[in-house]
Design an enzyme around this catalytic site. Structure first.
Site, PDB file in Angstrom:
ATOM      1  N   CYS A 185       0.827  -1.211   0.000  1.00 32.95           N
ATOM      2  CA  CYS A 185       0.000   0.000   0.000  1.00 32.95           C
ATOM      3  C   CYS A 185       0.871   1.276   0.000  1.00 32.95           C
ATOM      4  O   CYS A 185       1.462   1.604  -1.022  1.00 32.95           O
ATOM      5  CB  CYS A 185      -0.949  -0.042   1.176  1.00 32.95           C
ATOM      6  SG  CYS A 185      -2.370   1.028   0.958  1.00 32.95           S
TER       7      CYS A 185
ATOM      8  N   HIS B  38      -3.427  -5.606   2.573  1.00 29.91           N
ATOM      9  CA  HIS B  38      -3.004  -5.699   3.982  1.00 29.91           C
ATOM     10  C   HIS B  38      -3.581  -6.976   4.573  1.00 29.91           C
ATOM     11  O   HIS B  38      -4.135  -7.808   3.865  1.00 29.91           O
ATOM     12  CB  HIS B  38      -3.614  -4.524   4.780  1.00 29.91           C
ATOM     13  CG  HIS B  38      -3.030  -3.202   4.492  1.00 29.91           C
ATOM     14  ND1 HIS B  38      -1.798  -2.801   4.948  1.00 29.91           N
ATOM     15  CD2 HIS B  38      -3.536  -2.147   3.798  1.00 29.91           C
ATOM     16  CE1 HIS B  38      -1.574  -1.551   4.565  1.00 29.91           C
ATOM     17  NE2 HIS B  38      -2.596  -1.133   3.875  1.00 29.91           N
TER      18      HIS B  38
END
Ligand code: GLN
Length: 244
Positions: free
Chosen positions: A96, A195
């Site tokens: 990310c 994630h």
């Protein structure tokens, strides 16, 4: 028989700042999957004041815009060294916010553009909508083909040139919610929005990265011995196409 007398060096970049949503779980997975095979792990946390030494695998996690701002300039100061590492075959995994800094830039909302380190030909612009939810995506190089995880980002990442998608989403938004791509790969540099943390639920990708790192270190392909991954794969399968 074990993967005897093998060694791998792993660096965790800026864990004090970029380590959102349990991204440390990726480091735990890489270390454990080596140790379970008697592969010696030389592990180093790199903090903002540290020099970056040569490693086989570099990991950087995600973070809010604020933490990315704190990391971007210092990471940029290492850009030439890290590009040389990339060209020597070192493995990188960015999650990310860390992934966004692998590209040319990340443009947050109403703030200064953050310079990326150009490890891949990509750029990110903050979008109006925040993507939060479960993601399933399909690769063309893993077995099983799927990768699963959780996304939470407003950044929209666009890939260019020889930088190819890591996978294509079947559930969720991935890179930008429009072109169906998720993550990216250029040489042995990988980025993903997943994630969760990512690697514990995708042990096949963890092993893929470890094998690439061993190949970089030893100059030959080294096949990892299989582990009993029933729990990990049952978890992985339970998340495939889990509702967003
Ligand atoms: N701040 C970035 C974004 O919102 C990255 C977020 C993250 O790392 N989860 O897109």
């Amino acid at each position: 028989m074990k993967n005897q007398a093998l060694k791998i060096s792993i660096a965790h970049l800026y864990p004090e700042l970029l380590n959102l949503y349990g991204d440390i779980g990726n480091i735990i997975t890489l270390k454990k999957r080596c140790e379970w095979r008697s592969i010696e792990v030389n592990f180093e946390e790199i903090h903002v004041k540290d020099e970056i030494k040569e490693h086989d695998l570099y990991f950087i996690g995600g973070g809010q815009d604020k933490q990315q701002e704190e990391v971007a300039d210092i990471l940029y100061s290492h850009k030439d060294f890290l590009s040389k590492e990339r060209d020597k075959g070192a493995v990188f995994l960015g999650i990310c916010g860390g992934y966004q800094l692998f590209g040319h830039y990340y443009q947050p909302h109403d703030k200064e553009k953050l310079k990326g380190i150009n490890l891949m030909d990509a750029y990110t612009i903050a979008g109006k909508k925040r993507f939060i939810g479960n993601v399933t995506a399909k690769t063309d190089f893993l077995n099983p083909k799927t990768i699963v995880g959780f996304e939470n980002h407003s950044g929209l990442t666009y890939l260019q040139g020889d930088t190819k998608p890591l996978a294509y989403v079947t559930t969720g938004n991935g890179n930008n919610g429009t072109d169906k791509t998720e993550g990216a790969r250029f040489k042995n540099v990988f980025g993903t929005y997943l994630h969760g943390s990512f690697l514990p639920k995708n042990p096949h990708f963890a092993d893929y990265l470890i094998e690439l790192a061993l190949e970089k270190r030893y100059g030959e392909k080294i096949k990892l011995l299989p582990l009993n991954d029933k729990i990990e794969i049952d978890t992985h399968n339970s998340l495939i196409n889990k509702a967003y």
